[in-house]
Design a protein around this motif. Sequence first.
Motif, PDB file in Angstrom:
ATOM      1  N   UNK A 141      19.841 -44.685  42.513  1.00  0.00           N
ATOM      2  CA  UNK A 141      20.588 -43.672  43.262  1.00  0.00           C
ATOM      3  C   UNK A 141      20.631 -43.943  44.752  1.00  0.00           C
ATOM      4  N   UNK A 142      19.837 -44.868  45.243  1.00  0.00           N
ATOM      5  CA  UNK A 142      19.872 -45.205  46.654  1.00  0.00           C
ATOM      6  C   UNK A 142      18.922 -44.419  47.537  1.00  0.00           C
ATOM      7  N   UNK A 143      18.216 -43.424  46.984  1.00  0.00           N
ATOM      8  CA  UNK A 143      17.231 -42.684  47.774  1.00  0.00           C
ATOM      9  C   UNK A 143      15.976 -43.560  47.849  1.00  0.00           C
ATOM     10  N   UNK A 177      12.364 -45.099  47.820  1.00  0.00           N
ATOM     11  CA  UNK A 177      11.191 -44.662  47.049  1.00  0.00           C
ATOM     12  C   UNK A 177      10.172 -43.941  47.933  1.00  0.00           C
ATOM     13  N   UNK A 178      10.118 -44.272  49.231  1.00  0.00           N
ATOM     14  CA  UNK A 178       9.193 -43.584  50.139  1.00  0.00           C
ATOM     15  C   UNK A 178       9.534 -42.097  50.236  1.00  0.00           C
ATOM     16  N   UNK A 179      10.804 -41.778  50.257  1.00  0.00           N
ATOM     17  CA  UNK A 179      11.223 -40.372  50.332  1.00  0.00           C
ATOM     18  C   UNK A 179      10.858 -39.646  49.046  1.00  0.00           C
ATOM     19  N   UNK A 180      11.108 -40.275  47.907  1.00  0.00           N
ATOM     20  CA  UNK A 180      10.774 -39.675  46.611  1.00  0.00           C
ATOM     21  C   UNK A 180       9.265 -39.439  46.521  1.00  0.00           C
ATOM     22  N   UNK A 181       8.464 -40.438  46.876  1.00  0.00           N
ATOM     23  CA  UNK A 181       7.008 -40.305  46.804  1.00  0.00           C
ATOM     24  C   UNK A 181       6.490 -39.265  47.788  1.00  0.00           C
TER      25      UNK A 181
END
Length: 174
Positions: free
Chosen positions: A16-18, A20-24
């Motif tokens: 999706x382009x988000x 992984x640091x933001x998701x984590x």
Amino acid sequence: MVAASSKWGFFKLVDHGVPSEIVENMKARLNEMFDLPMEEKLKGARSATMPLGYCATNPDYGKNLPWAEILQLLQSPQQVLGFAKKAWTNGRLKSVIHRAVVNKEKSRLSIAYFLSPALSTIIDSPPELLKDPNTDPPINRKYVPFTWADFRKELLIQKRVIGKTALDRYLISP
């Protein structure tokens, strides 16, 4: 996404382009919040006048895990209004019943994003969804128009009756 939503009513978005640091980071902040003592979490509890914030299905759980803890936030109605016009599909896209599996030993974190229009928004299939490029006559309208406020009211009244949905109330013919 349309094929998955038409057939199953659900899909998982990958690549999706988000970052992984933001998701984590999101997961870490939510886990920190849910790990707070119950008295702290209840300071941000939902109420009759503010239906957003924290809630638990069993806040007096003691040593047992609550069945579910929820943090509900609101997006801007202006963000939703433009989108509200993939959404009214005349029954083309499905919606599934949420079936999360509960584990007494281990918590599970789910993050969902739901779009909700302004309460006065009229839900009605746009003319382009009442056409089928493979057939000449237009597709019959399946639902009478209704407001998002009316639909939400039906959701609260109905409380997930097996085999029925709040949308059934607006069917033109079964």
